[in-house]
Design a protein around this motif. Structure first.
Motif, PDB file in Angstrom:
ATOM      1  N   SER A  30     -21.972 140.893  31.698  1.00 27.55           N
ATOM      2  CA  SER A  30     -22.495 140.985  30.331  1.00 27.55           C
ATOM      3  C   SER A  30     -21.452 142.565  29.837  1.00 27.55           C
ATOM      4  N   PHE A  31     -20.978 142.268  28.588  1.00 29.09           N
ATOM      5  CA  PHE A  31     -20.170 143.527  27.938  1.00 29.09           C
ATOM      6  C   PHE A  31     -21.499 144.467  27.001  1.00 29.09           C
ATOM      7  N   ARG A  32     -21.723 145.005  26.837  1.00 30.15           N
ATOM      8  CA  ARG A  32     -22.980 145.657  25.585  1.00 30.15           C
ATOM      9  C   ARG A  32     -23.786 144.430  25.186  1.00 30.15           C
ATOM     10  N   GLY A  33     -24.534 144.115  26.625  1.00 32.64           N
ATOM     11  CA  GLY A  33     -25.943 143.880  26.706  1.00 32.64           C
ATOM     12  C   GLY A  33     -25.307 141.576  26.689  1.00 32.64           C
ATOM     13  N   LYS A  34     -23.881 141.954  26.187  1.00 32.61           N
ATOM     14  CA  LYS A  34     -23.420 139.980  25.543  1.00 32.61           C
ATOM     15  C   LYS A  34     -22.929 139.125  26.660  1.00 32.61           C
ATOM     16  N   PRO A  35     -23.521 138.407  27.480  1.00 28.09           N
ATOM     17  CA  PRO A  35     -23.155 137.519  28.175  1.00 28.09           C
ATOM     18  C   PRO A  35     -21.550 137.236  28.132  1.00 28.09           C
ATOM     19  N   VAL A  36     -20.728 137.232  28.857  1.00 26.64           N
ATOM     20  CA  VAL A  36     -19.385 137.070  28.961  1.00 26.64           C
ATOM     21  C   VAL A  36     -19.166 136.124  29.946  1.00 26.64           C
ATOM     22  N   LEU A  37     -20.127 135.926  31.190  1.00 23.46           N
ATOM     23  CA  LEU A  37     -19.633 135.332  32.090  1.00 23.46           C
ATOM     24  C   LEU A  37     -21.441 134.778  33.000  1.00 23.46           C
ATOM     25  N   GLY A  54      -9.937 126.788  28.809  1.00 25.33           N
ATOM     26  CA  GLY A  54     -11.346 126.573  28.338  1.00 25.33           C
ATOM     27  C   GLY A  54     -10.962 127.676  26.771  1.00 25.33           C
ATOM     28  N   PRO A  55     -11.912 127.766  25.295  1.00 29.52           N
ATOM     29  CA  PRO A  55     -11.553 128.392  24.286  1.00 29.52           C
ATOM     30  C   PRO A  55     -11.175 129.928  24.605  1.00 29.52           C
ATOM     31  N   ASN A  56     -11.006 130.094  23.293  1.00 27.69           N
ATOM     32  CA  ASN A  56     -10.797 131.493  23.189  1.00 27.69           C
ATOM     33  C   ASN A  56     -12.492 132.535  23.080  1.00 27.69           C
ATOM     34  N   GLY A  57     -12.024 133.742  24.056  1.00 36.34           N
ATOM     35  CA  GLY A  57     -13.209 134.489  24.708  1.00 36.34           C
ATOM     36  C   GLY A  57     -14.421 133.334  25.754  1.00 36.34           C
ATOM     37  N   ALA A  58     -13.263 132.457  26.246  1.00 32.14           N
ATOM     38  CA  ALA A  58     -14.969 131.667  27.173  1.00 32.14           C
ATOM     39  C   ALA A  58     -14.672 132.381  28.234  1.00 32.14           C
ATOM     40  N   GLY A  59     -14.253 133.732  28.573  1.00 31.30           N
ATOM     41  CA  GLY A  59     -14.553 134.868  29.173  1.00 31.30           C
ATOM     42  C   GLY A  59     -13.331 134.598  31.263  1.00 31.30           C
ATOM     43  N   LYS A  60     -11.548 134.003  30.220  1.00 32.10           N
ATOM     44  CA  LYS A  60     -10.924 133.459  31.099  1.00 32.10           C
ATOM     45  C   LYS A  60     -10.286 134.613  32.084  1.00 32.10           C
ATOM     46  N   THR A  61     -10.205 135.472  30.642  1.00 29.95           N
ATOM     47  CA  THR A  61      -9.450 136.863  31.384  1.00 29.95           C
ATOM     48  C   THR A  61     -10.101 138.488  32.311  1.00 29.95           C
ATOM     49  N   THR A  62     -11.205 137.669  31.477  1.00 26.06           N
ATOM     50  CA  THR A  62     -12.244 138.527  32.410  1.00 26.06           C
ATOM     51  C   THR A  62     -13.147 138.200  33.491  1.00 26.06           C
ATOM     52  N   LEU A  63     -12.090 136.736  33.808  1.00 25.92           N
ATOM     53  CA  LEU A  63     -12.886 136.493  35.211  1.00 25.92           C
ATOM     54  C   LEU A  63     -11.586 136.808  35.797  1.00 25.92           C
ATOM     55  N   PRO A  90      -0.983 139.741  34.183  1.00 28.29           N
ATOM     56  CA  PRO A  90      -1.441 139.429  33.146  1.00 28.29           C
ATOM     57  C   PRO A  90      -1.482 139.299  31.328  1.00 28.29           C
ATOM     58  N   GLN A  91      -1.791 139.138  30.573  1.00 31.33           N
ATOM     59  CA  GLN A  91      -1.934 138.390  29.383  1.00 31.33           C
ATOM     60  C   GLN A  91      -1.284 139.613  28.756  1.00 31.33           C
ATOM     61  N   ARG A  92      -1.372 140.421  28.319  1.00 34.60           N
ATOM     62  CA  ARG A  92      -0.459 141.536  27.895  1.00 34.60           C
ATOM     63  C   ARG A  92       0.445 142.658  28.823  1.00 34.60           C
ATOM     64  N   ASP A 162      -1.588 135.113  33.977  1.00 31.69           N
ATOM     65  CA  ASP A 162      -2.944 135.111  32.820  1.00 31.69           C
ATOM     66  C   ASP A 162      -1.698 134.868  31.118  1.00 31.69           C
ATOM     67  N   GLU A 163      -1.683 133.201  31.238  1.00 26.88           N
ATOM     68  CA  GLU A 163      -0.916 132.607  30.162  1.00 26.88           C
ATOM     69  C   GLU A 163       0.646 132.802  30.397  1.00 26.88           C
ATOM     70  N   PRO A 164       0.554 132.614  30.892  1.00 25.85           N
ATOM     71  CA  PRO A 164       1.780 132.416  30.864  1.00 25.85           C
ATOM     72  C   PRO A 164       3.547 132.676  30.561  1.00 25.85           C
ATOM     73  N   SER A 195      -4.460 128.802  31.306  1.00 23.97           N
ATOM     74  CA  SER A 195      -3.646 128.616  30.542  1.00 23.97           C
ATOM     75  C   SER A 195      -4.166 128.184  29.071  1.00 23.97           C
ATOM     76  N   HIS A 196      -3.528 127.508  28.019  1.00 24.75           N
ATOM     77  CA  HIS A 196      -4.082 126.878  26.902  1.00 24.75           C
ATOM     78  C   HIS A 196      -3.302 125.551  26.814  1.00 24.75           C
ATOM     79  N   ASP A 197      -1.798 125.387  27.110  1.00 26.64           N
ATOM     80  CA  ASP A 197      -0.734 124.660  27.335  1.00 26.64           C
ATOM     81  C   ASP A 197      -1.538 123.409  28.211  1.00 26.64           C
TER      82      ASP A 197
HETATM   83  N1  LIG Z   1     -14.635 145.194  28.898  1.00 21.35           N
HETATM   84  C1  LIG Z   1     -14.341 144.255  27.042  1.00 21.35           C
HETATM   85  N2  LIG Z   1     -15.830 144.983  26.918  1.00 21.35           N
HETATM   86  C2  LIG Z   1     -16.369 144.639  25.800  1.00 21.35           C
HETATM   87  N3  LIG Z   1     -16.521 143.430  25.707  1.00 21.35           N
HETATM   88  C3  LIG Z   1     -14.915 142.473  26.015  1.00 21.35           C
HETATM   89  C4  LIG Z   1     -14.303 143.313  27.426  1.00 21.35           C
HETATM   90  N4  LIG Z   1     -14.076 142.680  27.873  1.00 21.35           N
HETATM   91  C5  LIG Z   1     -13.712 140.714  27.067  1.00 21.35           C
HETATM   92  N5  LIG Z   1     -14.867 141.178  26.066  1.00 21.35           N
HETATM   93  C6  LIG Z   1     -15.554 139.713  25.354  1.00 21.35           C
HETATM   94  O1  LIG Z   1     -15.598 139.052  26.734  1.00 21.35           O
HETATM   95  C7  LIG Z   1     -14.829 138.333  25.604  1.00 21.35           C
HETATM   96  C8  LIG Z   1     -14.360 136.933  26.447  1.00 21.35           C
HETATM   97  O2  LIG Z   1     -12.653 137.954  26.559  1.00 21.35           O
HETATM   98  P1  LIG Z   1     -11.480 136.724  27.541  1.00 21.35           P
HETATM   99  O3  LIG Z   1     -11.040 138.397  27.033  1.00 21.35           O
HETATM  100  O4  LIG Z   1     -11.833 136.942  29.049  1.00 21.35           O
HETATM  101  O5  LIG Z   1     -11.584 135.873  27.417  1.00 21.35           O
HETATM  102  P2  LIG Z   1     -10.941 134.728  27.069  1.00 21.35           P
HETATM  103  O6  LIG Z   1     -11.065 133.411  27.464  1.00 21.35           O
HETATM  104  O7  LIG Z   1      -8.847 134.938  28.188  1.00 21.35           O
HETATM  105  O8  LIG Z   1     -10.192 134.224  25.797  1.00 21.35           O
HETATM  106  P3  LIG Z   1      -8.408 133.657  25.017  1.00 21.35           P
HETATM  107  O9  LIG Z   1      -8.074 132.490  25.557  1.00 21.35           O
HETATM  108  O10 LIG Z   1      -8.810 133.988  23.481  1.00 21.35           O
HETATM  109  O11 LIG Z   1      -7.304 135.122  25.760  1.00 21.35           O
HETATM  110  C9  LIG Z   1     -15.309 137.971  24.943  1.00 21.35           C
HETATM  111  O12 LIG Z   1     -16.544 138.457  23.186  1.00 21.35           O
HETATM  112  C10 LIG Z   1     -13.969 139.729  24.559  1.00 21.35           C
HETATM  113  O13 LIG Z   1     -14.636 140.409  23.575  1.00 21.35           O
END
Ligand SMILES: Nc1ncnc2c1ncn2[C@@H]1O[C@H](COP(=O)(O)OP(=O)(O)OP(=O)(O)O)[C@@H](O)[C@H]1O
Length: 264
Positions: A30-37, A54-63, A90-92, A162-164, A195-197
């Motif tokens: 979770s980030f600041r109490g918001k579950p991401v995975l 997965g859609p934008n913000g799904a947590g792929k990069t975080t995973l 990495p993505q960036r 990550d999104e090559p 990937s999104h492709d």
């Molecule tokens: N270090 C962080 N601090 C706070 N929130 C974060 C942090 N890293 C990621 N998040 C949040 O976690 C959620 C998932 O982000 P993540 O980058 O993992 O998604 P994603 O599936 O890779 O998205 P995309 O397809 O857009 O790249 C987003 O809402 C993002 O804002």
């Protein structure tokens, strides 16, 4: 048959964490109490290409970051094979625009890679001719090939990409994924792709994991492409070019990932 990935840690099939290069076992963050995975389990094995969609913000990069030890899970654990070498793209990857930086120099920067090895890896990704180019002059596709070459120079057991194909056109993306498949075949390394492709990447993957905070579905590409959750997230046209496979699923959820009812 499709499976929920959070059963992996207990089972003994090839997808299980036990024989994996790298695995997440019931990982939540979770980030600041918001579950991401939420209780995500995933494993990547030698010689397989696993694609995380997965859609934008799904947590792929975080995973990916949790798997790589760059972010600490709130609960759950990550298991890596002892001595594992990972090549991460990495993505960036910001390149300083003010400082001149040739591809050749970029390959040596903080890597300790020899000149010969750097050129070999550039040749492996079809980027040998770019050795003297400036990093800032590269096209999106050329840039990705150089990043891939740099990751290969570590002689990795596992590539995490990550999104090559970001900023690469459709034909370029197909070439890039064909290159990744060829590298996997030659080196027998594992590959975790984000990937999104969808059209291109599903065909190039051994296993696809669809993530939307938790794992919605996973399996061989044709199975995932026909999964109701996949169609819900990406639209039926995303599955149209792949075989249709019917099965039942135990739940449905909203686009934000919340489980909201019984399955189909
Ligand atoms: N270090 C962080 N601090 C706070 N929130 C974060 C942090 N890293 C990621 N998040 C949040 O976690 C959620 C998932 O982000 P993540 O980058 O993992 O998604 P994603 O599936 O890779 O998205 P995309 O397809 O857009 O790249 C987003 O809402 C993002 O804002």
């Amino acid at each position: 048959m499709l499976t929920r990935a959070n059963t992996h840690a207990q089972d003994d099939r090839p997808g299980a964490a036990g024989s994996a290069l790298l695995a997440a076992d019931h990982v939540s963050i979770s980030f600041r109490g918001k579950p991401v995975l939420e209780t995500v389990s995933i494993a990547v094995h030698e010689g397989e290409i696993v694609t995380l969609i997965g859609p934008n913000g799904a947590g792929k990069t975080t995973l990916a970051r949790v798997l790589l030890g760059l972010a600490a899970p709130t609960s759950g654990r990550v298991v890596r094979r002892p001595g594992l070498t990972v090549g991460y793209v990495p993505q960036r990857f910001p390149v300083e625009r003010i400082m001149p930086l040739s591809v050749r120099r970029f390959m040596h920067l903080n890597t300790g890679v020899s000149k010969g090895r750097a050129l070999e890896c550039l040749a492996e990704t079809g980027a040998a001719a770019l050795a003297d180019a400036q990093m800032t002059d590269l096209s999106g596709g050329e840039f990705q090939r150089v990043l891939l070459a740099r990751a290969l120079a570590r002689d990795p057991d596992l590539l995490v990409l990550d999104e090559p194909a970001r900023a690469v056109d459709f034909a370029g993306a197909a070439q890039l994924y064909a290159l990744i498949a060829a590298i996997r075949a030659r080196r027998r390394c594992g590959v975790l792709l984000i990937s999104h492709d969808l059209h291109v990447v599903l065909g190039a993957s051994d296993r696809v994991v669809c993530l939307n905070r938790h794992i919605c579905c996973e399996g061989v590409p044709q199975h995932v492409a026909a999964h109701p959750e996949y169609m819900r997230l990406f639209g039926p046209e995303a599955a149209a070019s792949l075989g249709i496979y019917g099965h039942r699923h135990d739940h449905t959820h909203s686009l934000s990932g919340d489980v909201c009812g019984g399955g189909t």
